[in-house]
Design a protein around this motif. Structure first.
Motif, PDB file in Angstrom:
ATOM      1  N   GLY A 315       0.838  -0.995  -0.082  1.00  0.00           N
ATOM      2  CA  GLY A 315      -0.032   0.099   0.057  1.00  0.00           C
ATOM      3  C   GLY A 315       0.948   1.413   0.038  1.00  0.00           C
ATOM      4  N   SER A 316       2.160   1.261   0.679  1.00  0.00           N
ATOM      5  CA  SER A 316       2.798   2.561   0.727  1.00  0.00           C
ATOM      6  C   SER A 316       3.418   2.831  -0.512  1.00  0.00           C
ATOM      7  CB  SER A 316       3.745   2.141   1.851  1.00  0.00           C
ATOM      8  OG  SER A 316       4.692   1.197   1.407  1.00  0.00           O
ATOM      9  N   LEU A 317       3.226   2.033  -1.625  1.00  0.00           N
ATOM     10  CA  LEU A 317       3.814   2.318  -2.893  1.00  0.00           C
ATOM     11  C   LEU A 317       2.466   2.657  -4.050  1.00  0.00           C
ATOM     12  CD1 LEU A 317       6.898   0.115  -3.844  1.00  0.00           C
ATOM     13  CD2 LEU A 317       6.844   2.507  -3.207  1.00  0.00           C
ATOM     14  N   THR A 318       1.376   2.943  -3.306  1.00  0.00           N
ATOM     15  CA  THR A 318       0.264   2.994  -4.240  1.00  0.00           C
ATOM     16  C   THR A 318      -0.595   4.258  -4.333  1.00  0.00           C
ATOM     17  OG1 THR A 318      -1.008   1.998  -2.631  1.00  0.00           O
ATOM     18  CG2 THR A 318      -0.019   0.674  -4.445  1.00  0.00           C
ATOM     19  N   ILE A 319      -1.604   4.247  -3.600  1.00  0.00           N
ATOM     20  CA  ILE A 319      -2.336   5.569  -3.709  1.00  0.00           C
ATOM     21  C   ILE A 319      -1.817   6.729  -3.200  1.00  0.00           C
ATOM     22  CG2 ILE A 319      -4.457   6.558  -2.614  1.00  0.00           C
ATOM     23  CD1 ILE A 319      -5.246   4.745  -4.868  1.00  0.00           C
ATOM     24  N   ALA A 331       0.937  10.854  12.597  1.00  0.00           N
ATOM     25  CA  ALA A 331       0.084   9.913  11.448  1.00  0.00           C
ATOM     26  C   ALA A 331       0.741  10.097  10.117  1.00  0.00           C
ATOM     27  CB  ALA A 331      -1.471  10.033  11.127  1.00  0.00           C
ATOM     28  N   TRP A 332       1.369  11.312   9.711  1.00  0.00           N
ATOM     29  CA  TRP A 332       1.913  11.764   8.762  1.00  0.00           C
ATOM     30  C   TRP A 332       3.494  10.795   8.449  1.00  0.00           C
ATOM     31  CZ3 TRP A 332       1.593  13.530   3.913  1.00  0.00           C
ATOM     32  CH2 TRP A 332       2.825  14.026   3.207  1.00  0.00           C
ATOM     33  N   PHE A 333       3.974  11.000   9.963  1.00  0.00           N
ATOM     34  CA  PHE A 333       5.499  10.340   9.704  1.00  0.00           C
ATOM     35  C   PHE A 333       5.185   8.823   9.692  1.00  0.00           C
ATOM     36  CE2 PHE A 333       9.531   9.995  11.345  1.00  0.00           C
ATOM     37  CZ  PHE A 333       9.722   8.990  11.948  1.00  0.00           C
ATOM     38  N   ALA A 334       4.219   8.207  10.169  1.00  0.00           N
ATOM     39  CA  ALA A 334       4.027   6.858  10.177  1.00  0.00           C
ATOM     40  C   ALA A 334       3.628   6.328   8.782  1.00  0.00           C
ATOM     41  CB  ALA A 334       2.947   6.469  11.168  1.00  0.00           C
ATOM     42  N   ASP A 335       2.852   7.153   8.003  1.00  0.00           N
ATOM     43  CA  ASP A 335       2.663   6.991   6.670  1.00  0.00           C
ATOM     44  C   ASP A 335       3.960   6.912   5.729  1.00  0.00           C
ATOM     45  OD1 ASP A 335       0.128   6.279   7.328  1.00  0.00           O
ATOM     46  OD2 ASP A 335      -0.673   8.422   6.579  1.00  0.00           O
ATOM     47  N   LYS A 336       4.896   8.161   6.331  1.00  0.00           N
ATOM     48  CA  LYS A 336       6.056   8.421   5.396  1.00  0.00           C
ATOM     49  C   LYS A 336       7.074   7.326   5.548  1.00  0.00           C
ATOM     50  CE  LYS A 336       6.466  11.321   2.907  1.00  0.00           C
ATOM     51  NZ  LYS A 336       6.436  11.650   1.429  1.00  0.00           N
ATOM     52  N   LYS A 337       6.931   6.304   6.417  1.00  0.00           N
ATOM     53  CA  LYS A 337       8.248   5.476   6.932  1.00  0.00           C
ATOM     54  C   LYS A 337       8.767   4.647   5.455  1.00  0.00           C
ATOM     55  CE  LYS A 337       9.097   5.466  10.983  1.00  0.00           C
ATOM     56  NZ  LYS A 337      10.479   5.488  11.711  1.00  0.00           N
ATOM     57  N   SER A 338       7.581   4.240   4.766  1.00  0.00           N
ATOM     58  CA  SER A 338       7.857   3.385   3.663  1.00  0.00           C
ATOM     59  C   SER A 338       7.201   4.093   2.118  1.00  0.00           C
ATOM     60  CB  SER A 338       7.518   1.924   3.608  1.00  0.00           C
ATOM     61  OG  SER A 338       6.141   1.666   4.090  1.00  0.00           O
ATOM     62  N   LYS A 339       7.100   5.239   2.260  1.00  0.00           N
ATOM     63  CA  LYS A 339       6.212   5.780   0.976  1.00  0.00           C
ATOM     64  C   LYS A 339       7.402   6.325  -0.102  1.00  0.00           C
ATOM     65  CE  LYS A 339       3.068   7.671  -1.324  1.00  0.00           C
ATOM     66  NZ  LYS A 339       2.234   6.950  -2.132  1.00  0.00           N
ATOM     67  N   ASP A 340       7.348   5.809  -1.357  1.00  0.00           N
ATOM     68  CA  ASP A 340       8.082   6.363  -2.280  1.00  0.00           C
ATOM     69  C   ASP A 340       7.324   6.674  -3.495  1.00  0.00           C
ATOM     70  OD1 ASP A 340      11.248   6.480  -1.703  1.00  0.00           O
ATOM     71  OD2 ASP A 340      10.427   4.572  -0.792  1.00  0.00           O
ATOM     72  N   LYS A 341       7.942   7.182  -4.276  1.00  0.00           N
ATOM     73  CA  LYS A 341       7.281   7.587  -5.609  1.00  0.00           C
ATOM     74  C   LYS A 341       7.116   6.532  -6.669  1.00  0.00           C
ATOM     75  CE  LYS A 341       6.293  11.366  -9.245  1.00  0.00           C
ATOM     76  NZ  LYS A 341       7.022  12.480  -9.760  1.00  0.00           N
ATOM     77  N   VAL A 342       6.022   6.188  -7.344  1.00  0.00           N
ATOM     78  CA  VAL A 342       5.892   5.030  -8.145  1.00  0.00           C
ATOM     79  C   VAL A 342       5.488   6.002  -9.816  1.00  0.00           C
ATOM     80  CG1 VAL A 342       4.867   3.114  -9.500  1.00  0.00           C
ATOM     81  CG2 VAL A 342       5.356   3.064  -6.916  1.00  0.00           C
ATOM     82  N   GLU A 343       6.290   5.624 -10.776  1.00  0.00           N
ATOM     83  CA  GLU A 343       5.792   6.226 -12.064  1.00  0.00           C
ATOM     84  C   GLU A 343       5.340   5.236 -12.995  1.00  0.00           C
ATOM     85  OE1 GLU A 343       8.899   8.635 -13.312  1.00  0.00           O
ATOM     86  OE2 GLU A 343       9.112   9.833 -11.436  1.00  0.00           O
ATOM     87  N   ILE A 344       4.150   5.520 -13.758  1.00  0.00           N
ATOM     88  CA  ILE A 344       3.767   4.519 -14.732  1.00  0.00           C
ATOM     89  C   ILE A 344       3.419   4.990 -16.205  1.00  0.00           C
ATOM     90  CG2 ILE A 344       1.835   2.646 -14.971  1.00  0.00           C
ATOM     91  CD1 ILE A 344       1.490   2.925 -11.993  1.00  0.00           C
TER      92      ILE A 344
END
Length: 481
Positions: A315-319, A331-344
Motif C-alpha cells: 500500500g505504501s507504494l500505491t495511492i 500519522a504523517w510520519f508513520a505513513d511516510k516510513k515506507s512511502k516512495d514515488k511510483v511512475e507508470i
C-alpha cells in the motif's frame, strides 16, 4: 536422461491461468556455502540453513506443484517419499527416486542433458572457465567430467564435497529471473549483477540447445547491449542495459508489464519494448518505475495477481497521500516510513503513450479492460495496510505470490497480517502439510479448489529474499477465458 515431451509447448498469456508446466531449480549445495563476507556480493542478505530449506520447506513446494501439475508422479506415493532416508531423493535429479517430471522441470536436469553432447560440453566448459578465470588443466578436467556431475559443478561451484573451484550461483533457485515466457516467445534476461552471469550463460545454452525447446528456437529473444556500451565508464553506470524476469509480468495476451527497478534499467526496458514490438509479440507494454531500493528489488516484490479482479500489493507504494495539513503529524510520519514515488507509463504499438497515476489505477485497468472482469477490482494489501507490518511483511515476500490457478496462490506462513487480509477478502487459508494429506486421501481435488491461500513454511526460505513467484518460471498456462 534426455527429457522429452512431444506435447510440450511454451504459451503464457497471463499470471493466473491454470499452471501446466514451469521451470524450477531446487536448492543445491552452493546455497549452503554462502558466507557472511560474500553474502551481499552473491545478492543475499543472510545465510540460510540448507538442510532445513531442503527437507522442511522447499520439499513441500515440489510436492504441491506435482499434485497440481503432474499428479500421476506423486499420487499414492506420499508416505513412501516422506519415509525415504534422503528426502531430497524425490526432488534432486542426481537421485534414483527423482520425480523426472516433464511439467515440474528441473533446470539441472536440462543442463545435464545438453552436456551429453561433446561439442556443447566443450563450448560451455570453455565459456564457464573464461568467465570464472579457470586454468587450462582444470578446463580439460571439466570437459572429461560426466555430464550429470558437470551440471552439479557448474551450479554449485564445487568439484568435490570439500573443494570449491569457483563461486556458487545460489540465486538460481529464483528461476523466473533468467527468462520469461511471453505468449509463445521466450525473453532471456540481462542480469544487473556479476553474480548472476554464469546462470544466464547456462540458461542461454539450455534454451538454444535442449530438444525440449527445439520448436521455439526462432522465438527466443535476447536483449542486445546499446551501441558501443564497452566505452561507458564504470561498472554500475545507470545506462547499463539490464533486465531480470522478476520485473516482467505477462498480465494478458497482448499486455506485458516491465518494471524499472534496482535490477532492471530504463535502457533494458527500452530494448525489450523494441524487441517485443518488432517481433509482434505483444501490442502493449507498461513500464512501472519503482524506487531503486533493496527493499523492493523487482516489481514482483511489490505486487502480484491473485484473481482476474484481485491483486496483492504494498500500500505504501500505491495511492497518493493526502496533503500534510490534513493529517496529524504523528500519522504523517508513520505513513511516510515506507512511502516512495511510483511512475507508470504505457506504450501501445502505433498509439500515443498513456500515463497512470498509481498502481491501483493500472491494475484495475488490466482487470476490467484486458481481462474483462465483470466484478470491481479488489486489492489485498501487505500487512493489511497497517504500519509497520506492511513493510515488514513485504520484506518477507507477502506480495510475491505464485498462482497455480486463478484464486489459488502460494505464500509464506510468516506474514500474519497479510493472511488476515486474505481472510477478510473471503479466502480460505490452509497449511500445505494439511493440504497434501487431503490430496493424498482423496478428501480434496486440486483442480476444484477456489479462493485459497496455501501457507508454505518459510523460516529459512524467507532469508533468501524471494517468494514463490521468484522461484518459478511458468512455461505454459491455460488461457483465462
Amino acid at each position: 536422461m534426455i527429457l522429452k515431451n512431444d506435447s510440450f509447448k511454451i504459451d503464457v498469456t497471463s499470471e493466473i491461468g491454470n499452471l501446466r508446466s514451469l521451470l524450477i531449480h531446487s536448492p543445491d549445495s552452493g546455497l549452503g556455502k554462502v558466507v557472511p563476507s560474500k553474502a551481499q556480493d552473491w545478492l543475499f542478505e543472510d545465510i540460510v540453513h540448507l538442510d532445513t530449506v531442503r527437507k522442511n520447506e522447499y520439499d513441500y513446494y515440489i510436492k504441491l506443484l506435482m499434485y497440481f501439475l503432474d499428479p500421476d508422479k506423486i499420487k499414492g506415493k506420499l508416505k513412501q517419499i516422506d519415509s525415504a532416508a534422503d528426502k531430497r531423493s524425490f526432488f534432486k535429479p542426481d537421485n534414483k527416486n527423482f520425480h523426472a517430471s516433464d511439467k515440474v522441470i528441473e533446470i539441472q536436469t536440462l543442463l545435464a542433458d545438453i552436456l551429453e553432447e561433446k561439442n556443447i560440453r566443450e563450448k560451455l566448459v570453455a565459456s564457464v572457465c573464461a568467465i570464472e578465470s579457470c586454468n587450462y588443466r582444470l578446463q580439460q578436467k571439466l570437459i572429461d567430467t560426466k555430464p550429470v556431475e558437470l551440471a552439479k559443478i557448474f551450479i554449485s561451484g564445487s568439484l568435490t564435497t570439500d573443494e570449491m573451484i569457483f563461486a556458487p550461483i545460489p540465486n538460481l533457485i529464483f528461476s523466473r529471473d533468467i527468462g520469461i515466457a511471453i505468449n509463445n516467445f521466450m525473453l532471456l534476461n540481462k542480469p544487473a549483477k556479476k553474480a548472476r552471469a554464469r546462470e544466464t550463460l547456462l540458461a542461454r545454452y539450455i534454451f538454444f540447445n535442449h530438444p525440449l525447446f527445439a520448436n521455439y528456437r526462432e522465438n527466443i529473444l535476447e536483449i542486445p547491449e546499446s551501441m558501443q556500451h564497452f566505452l561507458r565508464p564504470g561498472e554500475d553506470n545507470t545506462d547499463k542495459t539490464t533486465l531480470e524476469g522478476g520485473d516482467v509480468m505477462m498480465v494478458s495476451p497482448q499486455h506485458l508489464i516491465i518494471g524499472c527497478s534496482e535490477r532492471t534499467s530504463t535502457s533494458g526496458a527500452n530494448e525489450a519494448i523494441k524487441l517485443l514490438f518488432d517481433n509482434d509479440v505483444v501490442k502493449k507494454v507498461t513500464i512501472v518505475k519503482i524506487p531503486h531500493k533493496r527493499d523492493y528489488m523487482h516489481i514482483d516484490t511489490v505486487f502480484t495477481q491473485v484473481k482476474r479482479n484481485m491483486w496483492v500489493l504494498l500500500g505504501s507504494l500505491t495511492i497518493a497521500e493526502s496533503p500534510i495539513e490534513d493529517k496529524e503529524p504523528i500519522a504523517w510520519f508513520a505513513d511516510k516510513k515506507s512511502k516512495d514515488k511510483v511512475e507508470i507509463i504505457q506504450f501501445r504499438k502505433g498509439k500515443k503513450p498513456k500515463m497512470f497515476e498509481c498502481l491501483e489505477a493500472l491494475l484495475s485497468n488490466i482487470s476490467e479492460h484486458d481481462l474483462e472482469s465483470k466484478e470491481k477490482t479488489q486489492f489485498i494489501y501487505s500487512g493489511n495496510n497497517t504500519f509497520p507490518y506492511d513493510a515488514r511483511e513485504q520484506w518477507t515476500d507477502s506480495c510475491n505470490l505464485l498462482a497455480v490457478k486463478e484464486g489459488v496462490v502460494l505464500g509464506y506462513d510468516r506474514n500474519d497480517k497479510t493472511v488476515e487480509a486474505f481472510k477478510q477478502n473471503g479466502f480460505k487459508v490452509v497449511k500445505v502439510a494439511e493440504l497434501l494429506e487431503k490430496f493424498e486421501n482423496n478428501e480434496l481435488n486440486p483442480q476444484t479448489m477456489k479462493d485459497t491461500l496455501i501457507l508454505m513454511p518459510s523460516a529459512e526460505l524467507s532469508r533468501a529474499r524471494g517468494g514463490f513467484h521468484c522461484m518459478s518460471m511458468p512455461l505454459f498456462r491455460d488461457k483465462v477465458l
